[in-house]
Design a protein around this motif. Structure first.
Motif, short mmCIF file in Angstrom:
data_model
loop_
_atom_site.label_atom_id
_atom_site.label_comp_id
_atom_site.label_asym_id
_atom_site.label_seq_id
_atom_site.Cartn_x
_atom_site.Cartn_y
_atom_site.Cartn_z
N GLY A 18 -17.45 32.54 -67.95
CA GLY A 18 -16.48 31.46 -67.41
C GLY A 18 -17.76 30.33 -68.31
O GLY A 18 -17.60 28.88 -68.40
N MET A 19 -18.33 31.62 -69.48
CA MET A 19 -19.36 29.91 -70.35
C MET A 19 -17.71 30.00 -71.09
O MET A 19 -16.71 29.91 -71.44
CB MET A 19 -19.53 30.87 -71.21
CG MET A 19 -19.27 32.04 -72.35
SD MET A 19 -19.99 32.79 -73.86
CE MET A 19 -21.46 32.24 -73.84
N SER A 20 -17.34 28.34 -72.24
CA SER A 20 -17.08 28.69 -72.68
C SER A 20 -16.69 29.18 -74.42
O SER A 20 -17.57 29.30 -74.71
CB SER A 20 -17.26 26.48 -73.54
OG SER A 20 -18.26 26.61 -74.87
N GLU A 21 -15.17 28.95 -75.04
CA GLU A 21 -14.90 29.91 -75.94
C GLU A 21 -16.07 29.05 -77.64
O GLU A 21 -16.10 29.45 -78.02
CB GLU A 21 -13.60 29.52 -76.44
CG GLU A 21 -12.64 30.08 -77.07
CD GLU A 21 -11.98 30.32 -77.16
OE1 GLU A 21 -11.14 30.51 -78.84
OE2 GLU A 21 -10.64 29.51 -76.82
N SER A 22 -16.34 27.87 -77.31
CA SER A 22 -17.09 26.90 -78.28
C SER A 22 -18.73 27.63 -77.91
O SER A 22 -19.20 28.56 -79.18
CB SER A 22 -17.29 25.30 -78.30
OG SER A 22 -17.47 25.11 -77.25
N GLU A 23 -19.21 27.97 -77.57
CA GLU A 23 -20.10 28.01 -76.87
C GLU A 23 -20.09 29.41 -77.39
O GLU A 23 -21.66 29.88 -77.70
CB GLU A 23 -20.61 28.23 -75.43
CG GLU A 23 -22.37 28.68 -75.00
CD GLU A 23 -22.63 28.38 -73.59
OE1 GLU A 23 -24.08 28.59 -73.59
OE2 GLU A 23 -21.66 27.95 -72.89
N PHE A 24 -19.62 30.46 -76.49
CA PHE A 24 -19.51 31.71 -77.69
C PHE A 24 -19.13 31.92 -79.08
O PHE A 24 -20.16 32.67 -79.60
CB PHE A 24 -18.03 32.62 -76.63
CG PHE A 24 -17.44 33.59 -77.25
CD1 PHE A 24 -18.39 35.14 -76.57
CD2 PHE A 24 -16.82 34.33 -78.21
CE1 PHE A 24 -18.35 36.42 -77.03
CE2 PHE A 24 -16.51 35.94 -78.72
CZ PHE A 24 -17.38 36.45 -78.38
N LYS A 25 -18.48 31.04 -79.95
CA LYS A 25 -18.55 31.20 -81.06
C LYS A 25 -19.24 30.63 -81.75
O LYS A 25 -19.76 31.74 -82.62
CB LYS A 25 -16.99 30.54 -81.70
CG LYS A 25 -15.60 30.65 -81.32
CD LYS A 25 -14.71 30.24 -81.72
CE LYS A 25 -14.50 28.87 -81.75
NZ LYS A 25 -13.49 28.65 -82.10
N ASN A 26 -20.05 29.57 -81.09
CA ASN A 26 -21.72 29.39 -81.81
C ASN A 26 -22.77 30.36 -82.23
O ASN A 26 -23.58 30.56 -82.38
CB ASN A 26 -21.63 28.14 -81.49
CG ASN A 26 -21.38 27.36 -81.90
OD1 ASN A 26 -20.41 27.01 -82.81
ND2 ASN A 26 -20.81 25.75 -80.83
N SER A 27 -22.72 31.22 -80.48
CA SER A 27 -23.18 32.44 -80.23
C SER A 27 -23.29 33.70 -80.57
O SER A 27 -24.03 34.53 -81.55
CB SER A 27 -23.76 32.41 -78.84
OG SER A 27 -22.70 33.10 -78.41
#
Length: 87
Positions: A18-27
């Motif tokens: 459920g996390m966003s793709e942008s949040e994933f890429k930033n981490s």
């Protein structure tokens, strides 16, 4: 580069469905590869474990639909078969 790969492998990161793709890429900035992308679907891969020569032993795959993480998968890399030659 191997130091960055080692350091990124040592840190514990938690990814939740459920996390966003942008949040994933930033981490996950250094050990990340986009392996498939369509208008509604994206798949990323990162090295989960590597041997002493930095050859990947396993990968984590992250599947996104419409920008939302829907599935993760740990995949072991195939090991080469042993070939015995008779004389």
């Amino acid at each position: 580069m191997s130091i960055l790969l080692f350091l990124s492998g040592c840190s514990v990161k938690h990814y939740t469905i459920g996390m966003s793709e942008s949040e994933f890429k930033n981490s996950e900035k250094y050990n990340l590869e986009l392996v498939e992308e369509t208008s509604q679907h994206a798949v990323y891969r990162r090295v989960a474990a590597a041997d002493a020569q930095m050859k990947p032993l396993s990968y984590h795959y992250y599947y996104f639909n419409s920008g939302t993480l829907v599935r993760t998968e740990l995949v072991e890399t195939p090991k080469p078969g042993i070939v015995l030659l008779s004389k």
